[in-house]
Scaffold this active site. Structure first.
Site, PDB file in Angstrom:
ATOM      1  N   ASP A  36       1.519 -60.675  14.779  1.00  0.00           N
ATOM      2  CA  ASP A  36       1.452 -59.318  15.331  1.00  0.00           C
ATOM      3  C   ASP A  36       2.860 -58.727  15.380  1.00  0.00           C
ATOM      4  O   ASP A  36       3.818 -59.412  15.736  1.00  0.00           O
ATOM      5  CB  ASP A  36       0.843 -59.352  16.737  1.00  0.00           C
ATOM      6  CG  ASP A  36       0.326 -57.990  17.163  1.00  0.00           C
ATOM      7  OD1 ASP A  36      -0.905 -57.851  17.345  1.00  0.00           O
ATOM      8  OD2 ASP A  36       1.160 -57.059  17.326  1.00  0.00           O
ATOM      9  N   LYS A  37       2.950 -57.457  15.037  1.00  0.00           N
ATOM     10  CA  LYS A  37       4.248 -56.761  15.040  1.00  0.00           C
ATOM     11  C   LYS A  37       4.660 -56.352  16.458  1.00  0.00           C
ATOM     12  O   LYS A  37       5.805 -55.992  16.688  1.00  0.00           O
ATOM     13  CB  LYS A  37       4.121 -55.513  14.145  1.00  0.00           C
ATOM     14  CG  LYS A  37       5.396 -54.746  13.943  1.00  0.00           C
ATOM     15  CD  LYS A  37       5.130 -53.505  13.072  1.00  0.00           C
ATOM     16  CE  LYS A  37       6.353 -52.617  13.005  1.00  0.00           C
ATOM     17  NZ  LYS A  37       6.060 -51.370  12.278  1.00  0.00           N
ATOM     18  N   GLU A  87      -3.057 -49.665  12.612  1.00  0.00           N
ATOM     19  CA  GLU A  87      -2.899 -48.508  13.496  1.00  0.00           C
ATOM     20  C   GLU A  87      -4.320 -48.029  13.744  1.00  0.00           C
ATOM     21  O   GLU A  87      -5.086 -47.834  12.798  1.00  0.00           O
ATOM     22  CB  GLU A  87      -2.068 -47.408  12.826  1.00  0.00           C
ATOM     23  CG  GLU A  87      -0.585 -47.729  12.722  1.00  0.00           C
ATOM     24  CD  GLU A  87       0.114 -47.776  14.072  1.00  0.00           C
ATOM     25  OE1 GLU A  87      -0.399 -47.188  15.043  1.00  0.00           O
ATOM     26  OE2 GLU A  87       1.171 -48.416  14.165  1.00  0.00           O
ATOM     27  N   SER A  88      -4.686 -47.844  15.023  1.00  0.00           N
ATOM     28  CA  SER A  88      -6.113 -47.702  15.336  1.00  0.00           C
ATOM     29  C   SER A  88      -6.517 -46.375  15.992  1.00  0.00           C
ATOM     30  O   SER A  88      -7.700 -46.157  16.233  1.00  0.00           O
ATOM     31  CB  SER A  88      -6.543 -48.849  16.253  1.00  0.00           C
ATOM     32  OG  SER A  88      -5.912 -48.722  17.517  1.00  0.00           O
ATOM     33  N   THR A 103       0.634 -49.066   7.295  1.00  0.00           N
ATOM     34  CA  THR A 103       0.097 -50.220   8.033  1.00  0.00           C
ATOM     35  C   THR A 103      -1.275 -50.629   7.499  1.00  0.00           C
ATOM     36  O   THR A 103      -1.492 -51.796   7.151  1.00  0.00           O
ATOM     37  CB  THR A 103      -0.014 -49.888   9.535  1.00  0.00           C
ATOM     38  OG1 THR A 103       1.293 -49.577  10.012  1.00  0.00           O
ATOM     39  CG2 THR A 103      -0.574 -51.051  10.320  1.00  0.00           C
ATOM     40  N   THR A 132     -14.237 -50.377  10.502  1.00  0.00           N
ATOM     41  CA  THR A 132     -14.795 -49.454  11.489  1.00  0.00           C
ATOM     42  C   THR A 132     -15.972 -48.672  10.910  1.00  0.00           C
ATOM     43  O   THR A 132     -16.056 -48.473   9.685  1.00  0.00           O
ATOM     44  CB  THR A 132     -13.697 -48.461  11.931  1.00  0.00           C
ATOM     45  OG1 THR A 132     -14.281 -47.409  12.688  1.00  0.00           O
ATOM     46  CG2 THR A 132     -12.990 -47.833  10.736  1.00  0.00           C
ATOM     47  N   ASP A 133     -16.830 -48.180  11.798  1.00  0.00           N
ATOM     48  CA  ASP A 133     -17.934 -47.319  11.338  1.00  0.00           C
ATOM     49  C   ASP A 133     -17.429 -45.936  10.922  1.00  0.00           C
ATOM     50  O   ASP A 133     -18.151 -45.176  10.273  1.00  0.00           O
ATOM     51  CB  ASP A 133     -19.015 -47.191  12.428  1.00  0.00           C
ATOM     52  CG  ASP A 133     -18.518 -46.588  13.733  1.00  0.00           C
ATOM     53  OD1 ASP A 133     -17.309 -46.306  13.854  1.00  0.00           O
ATOM     54  OD2 ASP A 133     -19.347 -46.403  14.655  1.00  0.00           O
ATOM     55  N   GLU A 134     -16.163 -45.617  11.281  1.00  0.00           N
ATOM     56  CA  GLU A 134     -15.655 -44.273  10.967  1.00  0.00           C
ATOM     57  C   GLU A 134     -15.520 -44.034   9.465  1.00  0.00           C
ATOM     58  O   GLU A 134     -15.419 -42.892   9.027  1.00  0.00           O
ATOM     59  CB  GLU A 134     -14.310 -44.025  11.665  1.00  0.00           C
ATOM     60  CG  GLU A 134     -14.431 -44.102  13.170  1.00  0.00           C
ATOM     61  CD  GLU A 134     -13.304 -43.401  13.917  1.00  0.00           C
ATOM     62  OE1 GLU A 134     -12.541 -42.670  13.307  1.00  0.00           O
ATOM     63  OE2 GLU A 134     -13.239 -43.613  15.145  1.00  0.00           O
ATOM     64  N   TYR A 157      -6.961 -41.659   9.841  1.00  0.00           N
ATOM     65  CA  TYR A 157      -7.249 -43.046  10.246  1.00  0.00           C
ATOM     66  C   TYR A 157      -8.401 -43.617   9.429  1.00  0.00           C
ATOM     67  O   TYR A 157      -8.284 -44.689   8.818  1.00  0.00           O
ATOM     68  CB  TYR A 157      -7.584 -43.110  11.744  1.00  0.00           C
ATOM     69  CG  TYR A 157      -8.272 -44.401  12.153  1.00  0.00           C
ATOM     70  CD1 TYR A 157      -7.589 -45.618  12.150  1.00  0.00           C
ATOM     71  CD2 TYR A 157      -9.630 -44.420  12.525  1.00  0.00           C
ATOM     72  CE1 TYR A 157      -8.217 -46.808  12.496  1.00  0.00           C
ATOM     73  CE2 TYR A 157     -10.265 -45.599  12.865  1.00  0.00           C
ATOM     74  CZ  TYR A 157      -9.556 -46.794  12.859  1.00  0.00           C
ATOM     75  OH  TYR A 157     -10.190 -47.970  13.191  1.00  0.00           O
ATOM     76  N   SER A 158      -9.532 -42.901   9.395  1.00  0.00           N
ATOM     77  CA  SER A 158     -10.697 -43.480   8.713  1.00  0.00           C
ATOM     78  C   SER A 158     -10.479 -43.540   7.204  1.00  0.00           C
ATOM     79  O   SER A 158     -10.973 -44.455   6.539  1.00  0.00           O
ATOM     80  CB  SER A 158     -11.988 -42.738   9.077  1.00  0.00           C
ATOM     81  OG  SER A 158     -11.885 -41.360   8.854  1.00  0.00           O
ATOM     82  N   LYS A 161      -8.543 -46.685   6.672  1.00  0.00           N
ATOM     83  CA  LYS A 161      -9.412 -47.870   6.817  1.00  0.00           C
ATOM     84  C   LYS A 161     -10.360 -47.972   5.608  1.00  0.00           C
ATOM     85  O   LYS A 161     -10.609 -49.062   5.091  1.00  0.00           O
ATOM     86  CB  LYS A 161     -10.219 -47.808   8.128  1.00  0.00           C
ATOM     87  CG  LYS A 161      -9.414 -47.989   9.404  1.00  0.00           C
ATOM     88  CD  LYS A 161      -8.757 -49.368   9.535  1.00  0.00           C
ATOM     89  CE  LYS A 161      -9.739 -50.488   9.776  1.00  0.00           C
ATOM     90  NZ  LYS A 161      -9.037 -51.783  10.045  1.00  0.00           N
TER      91      LYS A 161
END
Ligand code: NAD
Ligand code: DAU
Length: 350
Positions: A36-37, A87-88, A103, A132-134, A157-158, A161
Site C-alpha cells: 500500500d502506498k 483511487e476510489s 493509479t 466496481t458496479d460503476e 473514476y468509473s 476502473k
C-alpha cells in the site's frame, strides 16, 4: 490447507483492510503481503490488530512505479494477487482525473506485467481484480446490472476502473494470465473514509455540520456491509472460475435522501438528541457532475455458483457502523485533521 503466498494491494484502505484481516485470521498457513502506498485513504491504524502476526507483512510502495513493482515480484514468490489498490472517490476523480488514470490504469497494468513476467507456470496462479458496479454506467428506474451488462462508465473514476477491467481481461485473452474479476456495489462499514456519503454524514452529524445532499437526493445506491464483501472475495478467490467475473451486491437499494434520514434517526437516538434534530442539518447542494442515477446489482451468479449472499440487514449494519464511529473517535478525528480540511473546503466550500 496448502500454503499460499498472497499479495494484497490496497490493504490499508477501507475494503482492503477488512480483506487482509479476514485472510490473516482465517488462513494461518497463508502468508499475506499488503502493498500500500498509504495515500490519504490508506491508514495502518485500520490493521493494528494484525500487525506483528507471523503470516503478515506490510510493504509501503507505489504500484505505479514499474521498477519497484518488478523488484517486489523478483524478491517475493507471490502465488496470487488480490488487487484492491485504487483511487476510489468519484468526486476526487472529477477534480483530478489524471491521478485516477495513473493509479487505476497504469498501476493495474504494472501489476499485470509483473505477473506475466514472473509467473512461469501461470496455471498455478491467480490475479483477482476487485472492481466496481460503476463500470456499467447508470440504470433508470428499472432493471439490474448483470455480468452481461455492457460497460458504459460515466465518471473519470468509473472510466479508469473500466479501463483496468479491460486490461485484466485482455491479459487473460492475450497471454493466458489466470484472472477473475468481481464488480461490487457500494460498501459501508468501519474504516470507511469520511469523504464518502455515510461516514461523512456520521462525522458531520456529530459536529452539527451541514449534511450535503447532492441534487434532490433521489439517486439510488445498492449498499453492502464491507465484511460481507470481504467474505465474498474470500469465496470467489477460493471457488471462482478463472476467466469469469461475478457481480456482488446487497440487494439493498436506498435513495440517498432516505438513507440520510435513517442515519439521522440512528444518530439522534445514539447521541441522546431529540428525534428530528440531526435531520435539520440536511442541506441540498449542487449536484455531482454527471451523477449516475441508480445502481442495482443482480447477484444471481455469485449466489448460485459460489453460494455467497449478504448476511446483514441494512438497519443492523448501519447501527454497527455508527457504533464503530462513535467508539473510534480518535480514528475519525485523526483522518479528518490536516489535508482533509482543505479537501472539505474545496469540495463543499465550508
Ligand atoms: P480506499 O480508497 O479506501 O483504499 C484504496 C487503498 O489503495 C488505500 O489504502 C491507498 O493507500 C491504496 N493505494 C492508492 N494508490 C496506490 C498506489 N499507487 N500503490 C499502492 N497502493 C495505493 O478504497 P476502497 O473503498 O477500499 O476500495 C478498494 C477497491 O475496491 C478499489 O479498487 C475500488 O475501486 C473497489 N470498490 C470499492 C467499492 C466501495 O464502495 N468502496 C465498491 C466496489 C469496488
Ligand atoms: O458503486 C460502487 C462505488 O461506490 C465504488 O466503486 C466507489 O469507490 C465508492 O466511492 C462508491 O461510489 P459512490 O459515488 O456511489 O459513493 P459516495 O459515497 O461518494 O456517494 C454515494 C451517493 O451519495 C452518490 O449518489 C453521491 C451522493 N453524495 C455523496 C457525497 C460524498 C451526496 O449526496 N453527498 C455527498 O457529500
Amino acid at each position: 490447507m496448502s500454503k499460499k503466498n498472497i499479495l494484497i494491494t490496497g490493504g490499508a484502505g477501507f475494503i482492503g483492510s477488512h480483506v487482509v484481516r479476514l485472510f490473516v485470521n482465517k488462513y494461518p498457513a497463508y502468508h499475506i503481503t499488503n502493498l500500500d502506498k498509504l495515500t490519504y485513504a490508506g491508514n495502518l491504524e485500520n490493521l493494528k490488530d494484525v500487525e506483528g502476526r507471523p503470516n503478515y507483512t506490510f510493504i509501503k510502495g507505489d504500484m505505479v512505479d514499474q521498477a519497484f513493482v518488478d523488484k517486489l515480484f523478483r524478491e517475493n514468490s507471490f502465488d496470487d494477487v488480490i488487487h484492491l489498490a485504487a483511487e476510489s472517490h468519484v468526486d476526487r476523480s472529477i477534480k483530478y482525473p489524471m491521478d485516477f488514470i495513473f493509479t487505476n490504469v497504469i498501476g493495474t497494468v504494472n501489476l499485470l506485467n509483473a505477473c506475466r513476467l514472473h509467473w512461469q507456470d501461470a496455471g498455478e496462479h491467480l490475479f483477482y481484480h476487485i472492481s466496481t458496479d460503476e463500470v456499467f454506467g447508470s440504470l433508470g428506474d428499472e432493471g439490474f446490472f448483470t455480468e452481461m451488462t455492457p460497460y458504459d462508465p460515466q465518471s473519470p473514476y468509473s472510466a479508469s476502473k473500466a479501463s483496468s477491467d479491460h486490461f485484466v481481461r485482455a491479459y487473460h485473452n492475450t497471454y493466458g494470465l489466470p484472472v477473475i474479476l468481481t464488480n461490487c456495489s457500494n460498501n459501508y462499514g468501519p474504516n470507511h473514509f469520511p469523504e464518502k456519503l455515510i461516514p461523512l454524514c456520521i462525522h458531520n452529524i456529530k459536529h452539527n455540520n451541514p449534511l450535503p445532499v447532492y441534487g434532490k437526493g433521489e439517486n439510488i445506491r445498492d449498499w453492502l456491509y464491507v465484511e460481507d464483501h470481504a467474505r465474498a472475495i474470500d469465496m470467489v478467490f477460493h471457488q471462482g472460475e478463472v476467466g469469469e467475473s461475478y457481480n456482488i451486491g446487497g440487494s439493498n437499494e436506498w435513495k440517498n435522501i432516505d438513507l440520510v434520514y435513517l442515519l439521522c434517526d440512528i444518530m439522534d437516538r445514539k447521541l441522546g438528541r431529540e428525534k428530528g434534530d440531526s435531520a435539520r442539518l440536511i442541506t441540498f447542494v449542487k449536484d455531482r457532475a454527471g451523477h449516475d442515477l441508480r445502481y442495482a446489482i443482480d447477484a444471481t451468479k455469485i449466489k448460485s455458483e459460489i453460494g455467497w449472499e449478504p448476511s446483514l440487514q441494512f438497519e443492523e449494519g448501519l447501527e454497527k457502523t455508527v457504533d464503530w464511529y462513535l467508539n473510534n473517535n480518535e480514528w475519525l478525528e485523526n483522518v479528518t485533521s490536516g489535508a482533509y480540511q482543505k479537501y472539505y473546503q474545496d469540495q463543499y466550500g465550508a
